[in-house]
Write a protein that holds these residues in place. Sequence first.
Motif, short mmCIF file in Angstrom:
data_model
loop_
_atom_site.label_atom_id
_atom_site.label_comp_id
_atom_site.label_asym_id
_atom_site.label_seq_id
_atom_site.Cartn_x
_atom_site.Cartn_y
_atom_site.Cartn_z
N LEU A 55 0.95 -1.10 0.39
CA LEU A 55 -0.14 -0.01 -0.04
C LEU A 55 0.63 1.20 0.02
CD1 LEU A 55 -3.01 -0.76 2.13
CD2 LEU A 55 -3.23 -0.59 -0.05
N ARG A 56 1.95 1.02 0.51
CA ARG A 56 2.78 2.52 0.76
C ARG A 56 3.33 2.94 -0.67
NH1 ARG A 56 7.44 0.85 4.31
NH2 ARG A 56 7.86 0.44 2.52
N ASP A 57 3.63 1.50 -1.11
CA ASP A 57 4.14 1.76 -2.93
C ASP A 57 3.39 2.48 -3.33
OD1 ASP A 57 7.20 0.92 -1.44
OD2 ASP A 57 6.94 -1.12 -2.71
N LYS A 58 2.27 2.09 -3.08
CA LYS A 58 0.81 1.95 -4.74
C LYS A 58 1.21 3.93 -4.12
CE LYS A 58 -1.87 -2.29 -5.73
NZ LYS A 58 -2.33 -3.02 -6.07
N TYR A 59 0.56 4.20 -3.14
CA TYR A 59 0.41 5.38 -2.87
C TYR A 59 1.17 6.50 -2.87
CZ TYR A 59 -0.54 9.84 -0.15
OH TYR A 59 -0.69 10.99 0.23
N LYS A 60 2.84 5.89 -3.20
CA LYS A 60 4.32 7.26 -3.94
C LYS A 60 3.65 6.88 -5.29
CE LYS A 60 8.09 5.85 -0.63
NZ LYS A 60 8.51 5.01 -0.79
N VAL A 61 3.18 6.13 -5.79
CA VAL A 61 3.34 6.24 -6.87
C VAL A 61 1.47 6.59 -7.57
CG1 VAL A 61 1.79 4.32 -9.15
CG2 VAL A 61 4.41 4.07 -8.35
N PHE A 62 0.75 7.14 -7.00
CA PHE A 62 -0.43 7.21 -7.05
C PHE A 62 -0.18 8.72 -5.99
CE2 PHE A 62 -4.51 9.15 -4.35
CZ PHE A 62 -4.97 8.83 -5.03
N THR A 63 0.18 8.92 -5.91
CA THR A 63 0.93 10.33 -5.01
C THR A 63 1.61 11.90 -6.87
OG1 THR A 63 2.86 10.45 -4.40
CG2 THR A 63 0.38 10.77 -2.87
N LEU A 64 2.39 10.50 -7.23
CA LEU A 64 3.17 10.82 -8.17
C LEU A 64 2.47 11.24 -9.39
CD1 LEU A 64 6.07 11.59 -9.76
CD2 LEU A 64 6.18 9.04 -10.06
N THR A 66 -0.68 11.33 -9.04
CA THR A 66 -2.23 12.65 -9.76
C THR A 66 -0.84 14.61 -9.69
OG1 THR A 66 -2.85 11.10 -7.70
CG2 THR A 66 -3.21 13.90 -7.60
N ARG A 67 0.31 14.51 -8.65
CA ARG A 67 0.76 15.71 -9.14
C ARG A 67 0.99 16.28 -10.92
NH1 ARG A 67 5.79 13.98 -4.40
NH2 ARG A 67 4.07 14.48 -2.53
N ILE A 68 1.46 14.42 -11.43
CA ILE A 68 1.41 15.32 -12.43
C ILE A 68 0.20 15.45 -13.69
CG2 ILE A 68 1.77 13.65 -14.83
CD1 ILE A 68 4.29 12.24 -13.31
N GLU A 69 -0.71 15.31 -13.65
CA GLU A 69 -2.09 15.40 -13.67
C GLU A 69 -2.39 16.62 -13.26
OE1 GLU A 69 -5.03 12.82 -11.75
OE2 GLU A 69 -4.26 11.27 -14.20
N LEU A 70 -1.78 17.27 -12.07
CA LEU A 70 -2.36 18.89 -11.99
C LEU A 70 -1.61 19.54 -11.89
CD1 LEU A 70 -3.37 18.51 -8.03
CD2 LEU A 70 -4.67 19.32 -9.30
N THR A 71 0.06 18.93 -12.57
CA THR A 71 0.57 19.77 -12.94
C THR A 71 0.12 20.26 -14.96
OG1 THR A 71 2.58 18.86 -12.21
CG2 THR A 71 3.65 20.21 -13.94
N LYS A 72 -0.90 19.24 -15.53
CA LYS A 72 -1.07 19.32 -16.68
C LYS A 72 -1.87 20.53 -16.93
CE LYS A 72 0.63 14.65 -18.69
NZ LYS A 72 0.64 13.05 -18.86
N ASP A 73 -3.18 19.74 -15.64
CA ASP A 73 -3.91 20.56 -15.49
C ASP A 73 -3.43 22.29 -15.32
OD1 ASP A 73 -5.58 18.73 -15.76
OD2 ASP A 73 -5.88 18.74 -13.71
N ILE A 74 -2.86 22.60 -14.83
CA ILE A 74 -2.17 24.05 -14.31
C ILE A 74 -1.63 24.50 -15.50
CG2 ILE A 74 -0.07 25.55 -12.93
CD1 ILE A 74 -1.31 23.23 -11.00
N ARG A 75 -1.04 23.52 -16.40
CA ARG A 75 -0.06 24.31 -17.64
C ARG A 75 -1.03 24.54 -19.16
NH1 ARG A 75 5.14 19.98 -18.12
NH2 ARG A 75 5.72 21.38 -16.40
N ALA A 76 -2.03 22.95 -18.66
CA ALA A 76 -3.21 24.30 -19.76
C ALA A 76 -4.11 24.81 -19.40
CB ALA A 76 -4.22 22.79 -20.08
N SER A 77 -4.58 25.93 -18.09
CA SER A 77 -5.02 26.47 -17.89
C SER A 77 -4.71 28.28 -17.43
CB SER A 77 -5.50 26.32 -16.26
OG SER A 77 -5.02 26.17 -15.39
N ALA A 78 -2.87 27.78 -17.38
CA ALA A 78 -2.83 29.28 -17.72
C ALA A 78 -2.49 28.97 -19.14
CB ALA A 78 -1.00 28.53 -17.68
#
Length: 94
Positions: A55-64, A66-78
């Motif tokens: 679960l800890r290893d999957k959570y690391k991948v999950f957060t990574l 999520t961060r990549i998706e948020l970065t893409k959304d921020i760049r697209a909106s910018a």
Amino acid sequence: MLHSPIRRGRPKGTGIDDSDRMARLDELLRVHPEMRPTTAIRMMGYSNPSAIRRLRDKYKVFTLRTRIELTKDIRASASVAADPALAAQQQTCR
């Protein structure tokens, strides 16, 4: 003659769907940001070291991811905010 390399140990991935557990873990860590993931997993009721590690290893991948998706959304909106023609086009599409 082609040979695939011999792989040692267990294959990657368990095939277990932990999406609901990841969501619960993420929510728990948002409520208690001072808590570490392993402690949160133990609070969720897991005591098996293999399950905690999985679960800890999957959570690391999950957060990574999520961060990549948020970065893409921020760049697209910018980029939309920087280009008035794109902003107008997106407004007409909605």
